[in-house]
Design a protein around this motif. Structure first.
Motif, short mmCIF file in Angstrom:
data_model
loop_
_atom_site.label_atom_id
_atom_site.label_comp_id
_atom_site.label_asym_id
_atom_site.label_seq_id
_atom_site.Cartn_x
_atom_site.Cartn_y
_atom_site.Cartn_z
N GLU A 30 0.83 -1.21 0.00
CA GLU A 30 0.00 0.00 0.00
C GLU A 30 0.86 1.26 0.00
O GLU A 30 0.47 2.28 -0.55
CB GLU A 30 -0.93 0.01 1.21
CG GLU A 30 -2.00 -1.07 1.15
CD GLU A 30 -2.79 -1.18 2.44
OE1 GLU A 30 -2.48 -0.45 3.41
OE2 GLU A 30 -3.72 -1.98 2.47
N SER A 31 2.02 1.18 0.60
CA SER A 31 2.90 2.35 0.67
C SER A 31 3.67 2.61 -0.62
O SER A 31 3.95 3.75 -0.96
CB SER A 31 3.90 2.18 1.82
OG SER A 31 3.22 2.10 3.04
N TYR A 32 4.00 1.53 -1.36
CA TYR A 32 4.90 1.68 -2.51
C TYR A 32 4.28 1.28 -3.84
O TYR A 32 4.97 1.19 -4.85
CB TYR A 32 6.17 0.85 -2.28
CG TYR A 32 6.95 1.32 -1.09
CD1 TYR A 32 7.64 2.53 -1.13
CD2 TYR A 32 7.00 0.59 0.08
CE1 TYR A 32 8.35 2.99 -0.03
CE2 TYR A 32 7.70 1.04 1.18
CZ TYR A 32 8.37 2.23 1.12
OH TYR A 32 9.06 2.66 2.20
N ARG A 33 2.97 1.06 -3.91
CA ARG A 33 2.36 0.56 -5.14
C ARG A 33 2.48 1.56 -6.30
O ARG A 33 2.70 1.17 -7.44
CB ARG A 33 0.92 0.16 -4.90
CG ARG A 33 0.04 1.30 -4.43
CD ARG A 33 -1.32 0.84 -4.03
NE ARG A 33 -1.99 1.98 -3.39
CZ ARG A 33 -3.03 1.87 -2.64
NH1 ARG A 33 -3.54 0.68 -2.42
NH2 ARG A 33 -3.57 2.92 -2.10
N GLY A 34 2.33 2.86 -6.03
CA GLY A 34 2.45 3.85 -7.10
C GLY A 34 3.83 3.87 -7.73
O GLY A 34 3.97 3.74 -8.96
N PRO A 35 4.88 4.02 -6.93
CA PRO A 35 6.23 3.99 -7.52
C PRO A 35 6.57 2.66 -8.19
O PRO A 35 7.26 2.64 -9.22
CB PRO A 35 7.15 4.24 -6.32
CG PRO A 35 6.30 5.01 -5.36
CD PRO A 35 4.91 4.47 -5.54
N ILE A 36 6.05 1.55 -7.66
CA ILE A 36 6.32 0.24 -8.28
C ILE A 36 5.69 0.18 -9.67
O ILE A 36 6.32 -0.29 -10.63
CB ILE A 36 5.81 -0.91 -7.37
CG1 ILE A 36 6.69 -1.03 -6.14
CG2 ILE A 36 5.77 -2.23 -8.14
CD1 ILE A 36 6.17 -1.99 -5.09
N LEU A 37 4.45 0.68 -9.78
CA LEU A 37 3.80 0.70 -11.09
C LEU A 37 4.55 1.61 -12.06
O LEU A 37 4.67 1.31 -13.25
CB LEU A 37 2.34 1.12 -10.94
CG LEU A 37 1.41 0.10 -10.29
CD1 LEU A 37 0.05 0.72 -10.02
CD2 LEU A 37 1.28 -1.15 -11.14
N LEU A 38 5.02 2.76 -11.57
CA LEU A 38 5.80 3.65 -12.43
C LEU A 38 7.07 2.97 -12.94
O LEU A 38 7.40 3.05 -14.13
CB LEU A 38 6.18 4.92 -11.66
CG LEU A 38 5.14 6.02 -11.61
CD1 LEU A 38 5.57 7.12 -10.64
CD2 LEU A 38 4.93 6.62 -12.99
N ILE A 39 7.78 2.32 -12.06
CA ILE A 39 9.02 1.63 -12.45
C ILE A 39 8.71 0.52 -13.44
O ILE A 39 9.42 0.33 -14.44
CB ILE A 39 9.77 1.09 -11.21
CG1 ILE A 39 10.32 2.26 -10.40
CG2 ILE A 39 10.87 0.13 -11.59
CD1 ILE A 39 10.88 1.89 -9.05
N ALA A 40 7.63 -0.23 -13.19
CA ALA A 40 7.25 -1.30 -14.12
C ALA A 40 6.93 -0.71 -15.49
O ALA A 40 7.31 -1.28 -16.54
CB ALA A 40 6.05 -2.08 -13.57
N GLY A 41 6.24 0.43 -15.51
CA GLY A 41 5.93 1.08 -16.79
C GLY A 41 7.17 1.51 -17.53
O GLY A 41 7.28 1.35 -18.76
N VAL A 42 8.14 2.05 -16.82
CA VAL A 42 9.40 2.47 -17.45
C VAL A 42 10.14 1.25 -18.00
O VAL A 42 10.69 1.28 -19.12
CB VAL A 42 10.26 3.27 -16.46
CG1 VAL A 42 11.67 3.46 -16.98
CG2 VAL A 42 9.61 4.60 -16.14
N LEU A 43 10.16 0.16 -17.24
CA LEU A 43 10.85 -1.05 -17.70
C LEU A 43 10.17 -1.64 -18.93
O LEU A 43 10.85 -2.08 -19.87
CB LEU A 43 10.93 -2.08 -16.57
CG LEU A 43 11.83 -1.70 -15.38
CD1 LEU A 43 11.74 -2.76 -14.29
CD2 LEU A 43 13.27 -1.53 -15.84
#
Length: 157
Positions: free
Chosen positions: A133-146
């Motif tokens: 819940e704390s890091y889902r936004g940044p994780i999705l951003l990183i996945a999108g960049v990858l």
């Protein structure tokens, strides 16, 4: 551009967009939690500072008539015998009252600090949020960049 690269670009854009929206929602939620923390009700622990203090009564009632010499003798006797005892008794009583008051103030301060610490700890821990819940936004951003990077390699190759 190949269909695979176009699909990867689409997935990348979707992941990045969702990641940004989730991050914005998380920041907004954090602001609300901070406002809730700052405006939360606080417990105030009272001390026994309002304890009733007993005043010494200096009135003496007597029926007998005394001469000035007898009164002076009584004052001298009181000054020699009773006054030191009374001062010692008052000193002891004062020390007990001060110690009790200090202990009471110290206990109230300890309870106030514990309450503030508990509230701050709950706020900092994020109301016991899970790591996702704390890091889902940044994780999705990183996945999108990858995924976008993978789409670039597919388009080149």
């Amino acid at each position: 551009m190949s269909a695979a690269a176009a699909t990867l670009y689409g997935v990348s854009g979707l992941l990045e967009s969702v990641g940004l929206v989730v991050t914005i929602l998380d920041v907004n939620s954090a602001r609300k939690r901070l406002a809730g923390y700052l405006t939360r009700p606080r417990n105030v622990y009272a001390t026994d500072a309002g304890a009733i203090v007993e005043a010494f009564n200096a009135n003496v009632a007597t029926n007998e008539e005394k001469t000035i010499e007898q009164r002076m003798a009584d004052v001298e006797k009181w000054k020699q015998v009773d006054l030191p005892q009374e001062l010692d008794r008052r000193n002891t009583e004062l020390m007990v009252r001060l110690e009790n008051r200090f202990q009471s103030d110290l206990e109230a301060a300890r309870k106030n600090v514990e309450d503030q610490y508990a509230g701050l700890r709950e706020y900092v821990e994020g109301s016991k949020q899970k790591w996702w819940e704390s890091y889902r936004g940044p994780i999705l951003l990183i996945a999108g960049v990858l995924v976008g990077t993978a789409a670039n390699f597919v388009a080149l190759g």
